[in-house]
Design a protein around this motif. Structure first.
Motif, PDB file in Angstrom:
ATOM      1  N   LEU A  54       0.828  -1.206   0.000  1.00 24.97           N
ATOM      2  CA  LEU A  54       0.000   0.000   0.000  1.00 24.97           C
ATOM      3  C   LEU A  54       0.864   1.259   0.000  1.00 24.97           C
ATOM      4  N   LEU A  55       1.948   1.222   0.782  1.00 24.84           N
ATOM      5  CA  LEU A  55       2.842   2.382   0.819  1.00 24.84           C
ATOM      6  C   LEU A  55       3.503   2.617  -0.537  1.00 24.84           C
ATOM      7  N   LEU A  56       3.898   1.520  -1.200  1.00 20.48           N
ATOM      8  CA  LEU A  56       4.508   1.665  -2.520  1.00 20.48           C
ATOM      9  C   LEU A  56       3.498   2.206  -3.529  1.00 20.48           C
ATOM     10  N   GLN A  57       2.249   1.734  -3.426  1.00 26.12           N
ATOM     11  CA  GLN A  57       1.217   2.266  -4.317  1.00 26.12           C
ATOM     12  C   GLN A  57       0.993   3.755  -4.068  1.00 26.12           C
ATOM     13  N   GLU A  58       0.971   4.126  -2.780  1.00 34.73           N
ATOM     14  CA  GLU A  58       0.806   5.547  -2.456  1.00 34.73           C
ATOM     15  C   GLU A  58       1.989   6.358  -2.956  1.00 34.73           C
ATOM     16  N   LYS A  59       3.187   5.775  -2.816  1.00 39.75           N
ATOM     17  CA  LYS A  59       4.385   6.457  -3.308  1.00 39.75           C
ATOM     18  C   LYS A  59       4.302   6.680  -4.814  1.00 39.75           C
ATOM     19  N   MET A  60       3.925   5.626  -5.558  1.00 43.24           N
ATOM     20  CA  MET A  60       3.831   5.761  -7.004  1.00 43.24           C
ATOM     21  C   MET A  60       2.741   6.751  -7.393  1.00 43.24           C
ATOM     22  N   ALA A  61       1.649   6.780  -6.605  1.00 42.71           N
ATOM     23  CA  ALA A  61       0.594   7.756  -6.889  1.00 42.71           C
ATOM     24  C   ALA A  61       1.122   9.175  -6.718  1.00 42.71           C
ATOM     25  N   HIS A  62       1.918   9.389  -5.653  1.00 40.55           N
ATOM     26  CA  HIS A  62       2.498  10.714  -5.441  1.00 40.55           C
ATOM     27  C   HIS A  62       3.499  11.051  -6.546  1.00 40.55           C
ATOM     28  N   VAL A  63       4.280  10.045  -6.951  1.00 41.37           N
ATOM     29  CA  VAL A  63       5.256  10.290  -8.013  1.00 41.37           C
ATOM     30  C   VAL A  63       4.542  10.645  -9.316  1.00 41.37           C
ATOM     31  N   GLU A  64       3.469   9.897  -9.624  1.00 39.52           N
ATOM     32  CA  GLU A  64       2.706  10.192 -10.838  1.00 39.52           C
ATOM     33  C   GLU A  64       2.054  11.567 -10.742  1.00 39.52           C
ATOM     34  N   GLU A  65       1.529  11.873  -9.543  1.00 38.58           N
ATOM     35  CA  GLU A  65       0.926  13.192  -9.350  1.00 38.58           C
ATOM     36  C   GLU A  65       1.967  14.294  -9.528  1.00 38.58           C
ATOM     37  N   LEU A  66       3.154  14.067  -8.979  1.00 42.89           N
ATOM     38  CA  LEU A  66       4.223  15.059  -9.126  1.00 42.89           C
ATOM     39  C   LEU A  66       4.638  15.204 -10.587  1.00 42.89           C
ATOM     40  N   ARG A  67       4.678  14.075 -11.312  1.00 43.34           N
ATOM     41  CA  ARG A  67       5.038  14.136 -12.729  1.00 43.34           C
ATOM     42  C   ARG A  67       4.001  14.926 -13.519  1.00 43.34           C
ATOM     43  N   LEU A  68       2.713  14.690 -13.225  1.00 40.13           N
ATOM     44  CA  LEU A  68       1.657  15.430 -13.918  1.00 40.13           C
ATOM     45  C   LEU A  68       1.721  16.920 -13.590  1.00 40.13           C
ATOM     46  N   ILE A  69       2.012  17.217 -12.311  1.00 37.68           N
ATOM     47  CA  ILE A  69       2.114  18.625 -11.916  1.00 37.68           C
ATOM     48  C   ILE A  69       3.261  19.302 -12.652  1.00 37.68           C
ATOM     49  N   HIS A  70       4.397  18.600 -12.751  1.00 32.75           N
ATOM     50  CA  HIS A  70       5.534  19.177 -13.477  1.00 32.75           C
ATOM     51  C   HIS A  70       5.187  19.376 -14.954  1.00 32.75           C
ATOM     52  N   GLY A  71       4.436  18.409 -15.523  1.00 33.66           N
ATOM     53  CA  GLY A  71       4.013  18.575 -16.910  1.00 33.66           C
ATOM     54  C   GLY A  71       3.116  19.786 -17.089  1.00 33.66           C
ATOM     55  N   ASP A  72       2.165  19.962 -16.155  1.00 31.65           N
ATOM     56  CA  ASP A  72       1.284  21.136 -16.224  1.00 31.65           C
ATOM     57  C   ASP A  72       2.073  22.434 -16.046  1.00 31.65           C
ATOM     58  N   ILE A  73       3.075  22.390 -15.154  1.00 34.18           N
ATOM     59  CA  ILE A  73       3.900  23.590 -14.944  1.00 34.18           C
ATOM     60  C   ILE A  73       4.663  23.946 -16.219  1.00 34.18           C
ATOM     61  N   ASN A  74       5.206  22.926 -16.895  1.00 30.81           N
ATOM     62  CA  ASN A  74       5.937  23.194 -18.143  1.00 30.81           C
ATOM     63  C   ASN A  74       5.017  23.787 -19.205  1.00 30.81           C
ATOM     64  N   VAL A  75       3.794  23.212 -19.312  1.00 31.31           N
ATOM     65  CA  VAL A  75       2.840  23.745 -20.289  1.00 31.31           C
ATOM     66  C   VAL A  75       2.476  25.183 -19.947  1.00 31.31           C
ATOM     67  N   MET A  76       2.236  25.442 -18.650  1.00 32.77           N
ATOM     68  CA  MET A  76       1.860  26.797 -18.245  1.00 32.77           C
ATOM     69  C   MET A  76       3.007  27.776 -18.448  1.00 32.77           C
ATOM     70  N   GLU A  77       4.246  27.339 -18.192  1.00 38.93           N
ATOM     71  CA  GLU A  77       5.391  28.221 -18.428  1.00 38.93           C
ATOM     72  C   GLU A  77       5.502  28.591 -19.901  1.00 38.93           C
ATOM     73  N   ASN A  78       5.306  27.610 -20.780  1.00 43.55           N
ATOM     74  CA  ASN A  78       5.347  27.904 -22.215  1.00 43.55           C
ATOM     75  C   ASN A  78       4.214  28.847 -22.616  1.00 43.55           C
ATOM     76  N   THR A  79       3.027  28.626 -22.018  1.00 41.03           N
ATOM     77  CA  THR A  79       1.891  29.504 -22.320  1.00 41.03           C
ATOM     78  C   THR A  79       2.158  30.926 -21.848  1.00 41.03           C
ATOM     79  N   ILE A  80       2.746  31.052 -20.651  1.00 46.03           N
ATOM     80  CA  ILE A  80       3.055  32.382 -20.120  1.00 46.03           C
ATOM     81  C   ILE A  80       4.091  33.084 -20.999  1.00 46.03           C
ATOM     82  N   LYS A  81       5.113  32.335 -21.432  1.00 45.62           N
ATOM     83  CA  LYS A  81       6.127  32.940 -22.302  1.00 45.62           C
ATOM     84  C   LYS A  81       5.514  33.413 -23.616  1.00 45.62           C
TER      85      LYS A  81
END
Length: 224
Positions: A54-81
């Motif tokens: 369960l902890l590993l699943q939660e860890k992977m969920a957080h990692v995936e969430e962090l990856r998606l957040i970073h992807g959204d940040i990159n898209v937003m940075e490009n949009t802002i530029k």
């Protein structure tokens, strides 16, 4: 007399049987206790593994969430530029229009003055947004980046755990490489002159006895 010896022999056998039976019962009780402890520990181990999963699943969920957040940040940075680039182009276009308007207004004001008419009001008096100072202030606001919020502790812990795991793997690989690179201590056999292990008592090639170059000195007994 023979009957008495036979009776004593039987009594000794009965005594031995009793002692062995008591010992056997004690071992049997310990065996049951060990099995009960074993089953309990197996149950705990299954629970630990389930919790780890369960902890590993939660860890992977957080990692995936962090990856998606970073992807959204990159898209937003490009949009802002891109938006800043468009705004800068509009600002330059507005500046050129303002530069074209200023001499034209001065010419119109001169013609009006020749006819005794009043000068036209300045753009900044008609509307504050039409002044260059306003656009410069807006440009400074556009280029101000918002502060980054702090990263949640859970995501920091995940990142730290991944870095620690990577560092441990690298250390393990380096240790294994270092261990493989260290050759065992060797010496030359006095008979066949082949390289053998330093502590080998017999040469594995010629079967000759091997003597150490640095034999241990016998310990001296203390003087009586």
């Amino acid at each position: 007399m023979a009957d008495e010896q036979q009776l004593l022999s039987k009594l000794e056998s009965i005594k031995e049987i009793r002692n062995k039976t008591v010992q056997m019962e004690k071992l049997k009780a310990r065996l049951h206790s060990e099995f009960a402890t074993l089953e309990c520990e197996e149950k705990h181990l299954r629970e630990y593994k389930q919790e780890m999963e369960l902890l590993l699943q939660e860890k992977m969920a957080h990692v995936e969430e962090l990856r998606l957040i970073h992807g959204d940040i990159n898209v937003m940075e490009n949009t802002i530029k891109q938006s800043e680039c468009d705004l800068n182009k509009l600002l330059e276009s507005t500046r050129r229009l303002h530069d074209e308007y200023k001499p034209l207004k001065e010419h119109v004001d001169a013609l009006r003055a020749a006819l005794g008419l009043r000068r036209l009001p300045e753009l900044s008096r008609e509307e504050e947004r039409l002044s260059l100072d306003y656009f410069e202030k807006q440009k400074a606001d556009w280029q101000t980046e918002p502060p980054e919020p702090p990263i949640p502790e859970s995501l920091v812990a995940v990142a730290a755990a991944q870095q620690l795991q990577t560092a441990r793997k690298q250390d393990a690989r380096q240790s294994a490489t270092t261990f493989r690179q260290q050759p065992p201590p060797m010496k030359a056999c006095l008979s066949c002159h082949q390289q053998i292990h330093r502590n080998a008592p017999i040469c594995p090639l010629c079967k000759a006895k091997s003597r150490s170059r640095n034999p241990k000195k016998p310990k001296r007994k203390p003087d009586e």
